[in-house]
Design a protein around this motif. Structure first.
Motif, short mmCIF file in Angstrom:
data_model
loop_
_atom_site.label_atom_id
_atom_site.label_comp_id
_atom_site.label_asym_id
_atom_site.label_seq_id
_atom_site.Cartn_x
_atom_site.Cartn_y
_atom_site.Cartn_z
N ALA A 154 -0.61 5.40 -10.49
CA ALA A 154 0.13 5.78 -9.29
C ALA A 154 0.18 7.30 -9.25
CB ALA A 154 1.54 5.20 -9.32
N ILE A 155 -0.12 7.85 -8.07
CA ILE A 155 -0.25 9.31 -7.97
C ILE A 155 0.49 9.77 -6.72
CG2 ILE A 155 -1.89 11.23 -7.72
CD1 ILE A 155 -4.03 9.30 -8.91
N GLU A 156 1.20 10.92 -6.86
CA GLU A 156 1.70 11.56 -5.66
C GLU A 156 1.43 13.06 -5.76
OE1 GLU A 156 5.88 10.87 -5.23
OE2 GLU A 156 6.43 12.42 -6.66
N ILE A 157 1.18 13.65 -4.61
CA ILE A 157 0.94 15.09 -4.54
C ILE A 157 1.98 15.66 -3.58
CG2 ILE A 157 -0.68 16.92 -3.92
CD1 ILE A 157 -2.95 14.96 -4.50
N ARG A 161 2.49 10.13 -1.35
CA ARG A 161 1.87 9.10 -2.18
C ARG A 161 0.39 9.04 -1.89
NH1 ARG A 161 4.67 4.85 -4.54
NH2 ARG A 161 3.28 3.68 -5.89
N VAL A 162 -0.40 8.98 -2.96
CA VAL A 162 -1.85 8.91 -2.80
C VAL A 162 -2.29 7.46 -2.97
CG1 VAL A 162 -4.07 9.68 -3.66
CG2 VAL A 162 -2.13 11.24 -3.67
N ALA A 164 -5.28 4.27 -1.36
CA ALA A 164 -6.72 4.10 -1.11
C ALA A 164 -7.17 4.81 0.16
CB ALA A 164 -7.04 2.60 -1.02
N SER A 165 -6.28 4.86 1.16
CA SER A 165 -6.71 5.41 2.44
C SER A 165 -6.40 6.90 2.58
CB SER A 165 -6.01 4.64 3.58
OG SER A 165 -4.61 4.77 3.45
N THR A 166 -5.90 7.49 1.51
CA THR A 166 -5.54 8.91 1.60
C THR A 166 -6.79 9.78 1.75
OG1 THR A 166 -3.63 8.51 0.19
CG2 THR A 166 -4.35 10.78 0.40
N PHE A 167 -6.69 10.76 2.63
CA PHE A 167 -7.84 11.68 2.81
C PHE A 167 -7.36 13.12 2.78
CE2 PHE A 167 -6.84 12.71 7.20
CZ PHE A 167 -6.13 11.59 7.63
N PHE A 168 -8.28 13.99 2.43
CA PHE A 168 -7.95 15.42 2.28
C PHE A 168 -8.78 16.23 3.26
CE2 PHE A 168 -7.08 13.40 -1.69
CZ PHE A 168 -5.89 13.97 -2.13
N THR A 169 -8.12 17.12 3.98
CA THR A 169 -8.86 18.05 4.84
C THR A 169 -8.30 19.45 4.64
OG1 THR A 169 -7.34 17.47 6.62
CG2 THR A 169 -9.49 16.39 6.65
N ASP A 170 -9.14 20.41 4.89
CA ASP A 170 -8.67 21.79 4.81
C ASP A 170 -7.94 22.11 6.10
OD1 ASP A 170 -9.59 22.64 2.30
OD2 ASP A 170 -11.64 22.60 3.09
N ARG A 232 4.77 5.05 0.99
CA ARG A 232 3.89 5.10 2.13
C ARG A 232 4.04 3.76 2.85
NH1 ARG A 232 -0.89 3.49 3.62
NH2 ARG A 232 -2.11 4.77 5.06
N SER A 233 4.24 3.84 4.15
CA SER A 233 4.40 2.59 4.89
C SER A 233 3.03 2.03 5.22
CB SER A 233 5.20 2.83 6.18
OG SER A 233 4.50 3.74 6.98
N VAL A 234 2.93 0.72 5.11
CA VAL A 234 1.65 0.07 5.35
C VAL A 234 1.62 -0.40 6.80
CG1 VAL A 234 0.19 -1.88 4.74
CG2 VAL A 234 1.45 -0.66 2.97
N SER A 235 0.57 -0.03 7.47
CA SER A 235 0.44 -0.51 8.85
C SER A 235 -0.55 -1.67 8.88
CB SER A 235 -0.05 0.62 9.77
OG SER A 235 -1.26 1.14 9.27
#
Lengths: 249, 110
Positions: A154-157, A161-162, A164-170, A232-235
Motif C-alpha cells: 500500500a502506497i501513498e504520496i 493513495r496510489v 492501479a489507476s493512478t497516473f503521473f503528469t508534469d 480513494r473512492s472507487v467509481s
C-alpha cells in the motif's frame, strides 16, 4: 280376577314372612353370600371404571398395539426427517459463516488494493526534497515501480493513495498525481518489508541516486509501523464489464 | 330381609373400600356376579312360590358362581373366551328376565 287378587295377597304374605328375621344357619349363610355379592358388584363396577387395557380381549389388544406401532413408526420417520433438516440447516449455517469469513478476507485485501480502506504495517517513509524543482513525473513513476518491485503493498504520496489507476503528469511547479497537483517535498509512504524497500531505494542507480543526480535529496526512514490512511473512492466502471467466469477463485 | 340388608351393606362396603380386584380373578368376577344375581332372583321367585329352601339357595348360588367361572376359564383356554362369556351372559340374562317376570306375576298379577 278375585282368585288372582287372592294369589297376590298370598305372595305378599309369603314375602313378608320370608323377610322376618330368622336366625337360622341358612339365613346366616345366605346373608354372607349376599354380602359377598354386593361387595363383588361394587368391586367390579370400580374395577371397570378404572381399568383401561386390562379387560380387553386379545384381538382388541393386537389392534391397539398395531395402532401404537404405526404411530411410533410415523413419529420415528418424522423425527428422522426433522433431524435431517436440522443437520442440513446447521451445515448451511456453518458453510454460510465460512463463506462470509472468506468473503470478508477477500473484501479486506481488495479494499487495500483498491485503496478504499486505510492500511498500516511495517514499511518506509521516503522523503524527496526538490529545491530546484527538477523532479519529474517519470522519476516519481520510477520510484513507484521500484517500490512495487520490492513488494510494497500500500502506497501513498503526499496523502494521495496510489492504486492501479493512478497516473503521473508534469504540471505547473510540481507534479500532478491523478489530476491532483502536489509539490515538493514528496513524502512517499509504503507498506511492505522495510529493509527490502529501503535497499531498493538505495541501490546504485536507484531512486536515491536519480534524485541526487537532478539536484534533489532523498531520505529513507524504515519504521516498524507506518499508516497509509489516504483513501480513494472507487467509481463504477463505465465501460469495462466483468466476463462471467465458470471458475471460482 | 337380612340377606337383602347384607347385599346393601356389601355394596356400601365395596364402594367405601374401593377394592382392587386381584388379577387372577378379573376375567371371572363379572360372569360370577351375573351368575350370583341369577341365583338371587331365582331365590326370590322360590320364596314367592313357597318352595324356598336355604340350603338349595346356598348351593345354587355357589354352583352358579363356580360353573360360570369354569365356563369362562374353559372358553379362555379354548380361545373362544369372549364368545363364551357373551353366551353365558345371554343365558343368565334370559333366566333373570324370566324369574323377574314370574316375580312380577306373583306380586302384581301382571
Amino acid at each position: 280376577m278375585s282368585t288372582q287378587g287372592h294369589d297376590s295377597q298370598r305372595s305378599w304374605r309369603r314375602l313378608r314372612r320370608a323377610g322376618k328375621p330368622r336366625p337360622t344357619k341358612g339365613t346366616v349363610l345366605a346373608t354372607l353370600l349376599a354380602l359377598g355379592l354386593g361387595f363383588a358388584i361394587a368391586a367390579q363396577v370400580h374395577q371397570t371404571s378404572i381399568e383401561g387395557l386390562e379387560d380387553l380381549r386379545e384381538d382388541e389388544l393386537i389392534r391397539i398395539l398395531d395402532t401404537v406401532d404405526q404411530d411410533g413408526n410415523r413419529l420415528a420417520e418424522e423425527i428422522q426427517a426433522l433431524r435431517l433438516s436440522r443437520d442440513r440447516l446447521q451445515s448451511d449455517t456453518t458453510s454460510l459463516t465460512e463463506a462470509r469469513e472468506a468473503a470478508q478476507q477477500r473484501l479486506d485485501s481488495l479494499a487495500i488494493l483498491a485503496g478504499t480502506a486505510p492500511a498500516k504495517g511495517p514499511g518506509i517513509v521516503l522523503t524527496i526534497r526538490d529545491p530546484e524543482n527538477r523532479v519529474t513525473a517519470p522519476l516519481l513513476l520510477d520510484t513507484l515501480q521500484e517500490l512495487r518491485d520490492a513488494g510494497a503493498e500500500a502506497i501513498e504520496i503526499n496523502s494521495i493513495r496510489v492504486v492501479a489507476s493512478t497516473f503521473f503528469t508534469d504540471g505547473e511547479g510540481g507534479i500532478s498525481i491523478s489530476g491532483t497537483e502536489v509539490s515538493a517535498p514528496y513524502v512517499v509512504t509504503a507498506i511492505g518489508d522495510g529493509s527490502t524497500l529501503a535497499s531498493a531505494m538505495e541501490i546504485p542507480g536507484g531512486v536515491t541516486n536519480s534524485v541526487r543526480s537532478v539536484g534533489g535529496e532523498a531520505g529513507v526512514e524504515t519504521k516498524d509501523e507506518v499508516t497509509v490512511s489516504a483513501l480513494r473512492s472507487v467509481s463504477e466502471p463505465q465501460y469495462a464489464r466483468p466476463v462471467p467466469s465458470s471458475t471460482t477463485s | 330381609m337380612i340377606p337383602a340388608l347384607g347385599l346393601v351393606v356389601g355394596i356400601v362396603v365395596g364402594v367405601l373400600l374401593q377394592p382392587e380386584v386381584p388379577l387372577w380373578l378379573q376375567p371371572y368376577l363379572p360372569i360370577a356376579v351375573i351368575a350370583a344375581l341369577d341365583a338371587v332372583f331365582g331365590a326370590v321367585r322360590a320364596v314367592l312360590d313357597g318352595i324356598f329352601n336355604d340350603k338349595v339357595f346356598v348351593i345354587s348360588f355357589l354352583s352358579n358362581v363356580v360353573v360360570a367361572g369354569f365356563i369362562v376359564y374353559l372358553g379362555d383356554q379354548l380361545g373362544v373366551g369372549s364368545q363364551l362369556s357373551t353366551g353365558v351372559v345371554v343365558v343368565l340374562g334370559v333366566r333373570i328376565f324370566s324369574n323377574v317376570a314370574s316375580i312380577r306375576r306373583h306380586l302384581f298379577n301382571a
